[in-house]
Design an enzyme around this catalytic site. Structure first.
Site, PDB file in Angstrom:
ATOM      1  CB  VAL A   1      39.659  84.292  28.299  1.00 29.42           C
ATOM      2  CG1 VAL A   1      38.377  83.476  28.463  1.00 29.42           C
ATOM      3  CG2 VAL A   1      40.708  83.839  29.319  1.00 29.42           C
ATOM      4  CB  CYS A   2      38.193  83.442  22.587  1.00 27.22           C
ATOM      5  SG  CYS A   2      39.778  83.909  21.888  1.00 27.22           S
TER       6      CYS A   2
END
Length: 455
Positions: A92-93
């Site tokens: 998850v960026c």
């Protein structure tokens, strides 16, 4: 420091669990609050609408000085990238997680916490996720607009297929396809095929019943737009093992959603039979519900503020019938509404499912009669609170806009549309209210002619 970290995490979990947010939920095993599961429900009016997206969150001993590690679990076994910032491998960026380079002031601080992380993730699930990819946020050419639409279309399809349908099929034992679990290299799960920790089953089942009409509408729209078998378009930022590949198969999805809906209704009806067995076995849950019912009846006998009848069907404390009489000088004036409250022998782990049996055109009542009403986890064991919430949901003449509670798309569109739309909503509501007394009379006549005891 470690104890302070545990105290902080425990407090955050408690604060979130006692809240009434329909779109975010958290859970953990009692033995380890550092390993948390989170459910983020896709926002309305986006391609993620009412999808169920699960995340694994691992807090280090240096929390909240440093952010936790977050891994997406709804990835189709590591094969599907649901967003430019949510990778197929689970990454998850986000700048606040330190997994993406953001602007000054967007990095992590100890003032942030679990809820802000989940809200940030939910904000990625926008109406146009194509813009989340760096370099494409200002794409406005005709080709870019076409690509944006193609990206939205395939996300909507896969949200329904993977996050909703396959999840519910697994819960209900419909799908025979074996689960494939893929986690990041630093995952703490030593064996992905151990007995799973599934804290959100009941939450997803209840919401499926609430949002069934929205799912059906989305699939009908999809069928008009995409032929079965048409391939998804590949996006320029998608790469090997980090993409969303597949074909549109809305006809198949529509059939599967109907099967899930039927199975959930069968499960709900079966609770009454399971409850009778619990009564015969004198289980504590049956005694508890019987006592709660008797106390609630006594409370309503002493008040003139509300006109309702409450009784047990076949003396079964797991199946309650509520007859609500519309208050004078309201939109429900003159109405008689027959409502069934189904309770599970596993209550409160499984929350009540409520069916409005009298046809009622209402933004909180689905076409199948499922009522969307809200209670918090702090009072979910008190059936009096449930009864109050059920009545409040039906009686609310001036509801605050919350698209997460609008489970009847036709009624919701009218209620929150133009002034003329709202007039049409009120007319349809009043017509159904006027018809309600005739419906109850006809139902009683039918029961009497069939020698069914009238309750």
């Amino acid at each position: 420091m470690a104890n302070q970290s545990i105290i902080r995490i425990t407090r955050e979990l408690h604060d979130m669990q006692k809240g009434s947010d329909l779109s975010i939920a958290v859970a953990c095993k009692d033995s380890d609050v550092r390993h948390v599961r989170a459910l983020v429900i896709g926002p309305p009016d986006t391609p993620y609408e009412f999808g169920y997206f699960e995340f694994q969150i691992r807090f280090g001993k240096d929390y909240p000085t440093k952010p936790p590690t977050v891994t997406a679990m709804t990835t189709n076994g590591g094969r599907t990238r649901f967003n430019p910032n949510i990778y197929a491998g689970g990454k998850v960026c986000l700048s606040i997680l330190g997994t993406w380079r953001g602007e000054r002031g967007e990095e992590w601080s100890s003032a942030q916490g679990l809820e802000s992380i989940l809200l940030s993730i939910q904000s990625l699930m926008s109406g146009n996720p194509y813009e989340n990819e760096p370099g494409f946020e200002d794409a406005n050419s005709d080709g870019d607009k076409r690509a944006q639409k193609a990206y939205i279309d395939k996300i909507r399809h896969e949200t329904l297929r993977i996050s909703v349908i396959e999840r519910l099929e697994d819960y209900l034992g419909i799908s025979r396809r074996p689960k494939i679990a893929v986690y990041s290299a630093d995952s703490d799960y030593s064996n992905a095929f151990d007995a799973p920790f599934e804290p959100f089953i009941d939450k997803c089942k209840r919401r499926f019943l609430w949002y069934y009409d929205s799912y059906a509408l989305s699939m009908d729209n999809g069928l008009r737009m995409h032929k079965d078998g048409a391939h998804f378009e590949k996006m320029p930022f998608e790469g090997p093992s980090n993409s969303m590949d597949g074909t549109f198969m809305y006809s198949n999805l529509k059939s599967r959603v109907q099967t899930i809906h039927d199975k959930l209704n069968e499960e709900t009806l079966a609770w009454a039979g399971e409850g009778q067995v619990a009564v015969q076995q004198e289980k504590s849950i049956s005694v508890n519900l019987q006592r709660q019912f008797e106390q609630i009846v006594e409370v309503y006998k002493k008040t003139d503020a509300l006109s309702l009848d409450l009784e047990l069907v076949d003396k079964n404390p797991f199946l309650w019938q509520l007859i609500l009489y519309g208050r004078p000088m309201t939109h429900l004036d003159g109405g008689i509404f027959r409502i069934k409250i189904y309770l599970s022998p596993r209550y409160p782990a499984e929350q009540p499912r409520v069916k409005v049996e009298t046809p009622l055109f209402h933004h909180r009542v689905s076409s199948s009669g499922d009522l969307c009403y809200l209670v918090t986890s702090d009072n979910c064991e008190d059936m009096k609170i449930h009864v109050q919430a059920i009545v409040a949901a039906i009686e609310d003449d001036h509801p605050a806009y919350d698209p997460r509670t609008l489970v009847n798309p036709e009624a919701s569109k009218l209620l929150w549309g133009t002034a003329d739309d709202k007039k049409i909503y009120n007319r349809k509501l009043r017509r159904s209210v006027q018809d309600s007394a005739e419906y109850v009379d006809a139902l009683l006549d039918l029961m009497q002619s069939a020698n069914i005891p009238v309750r």
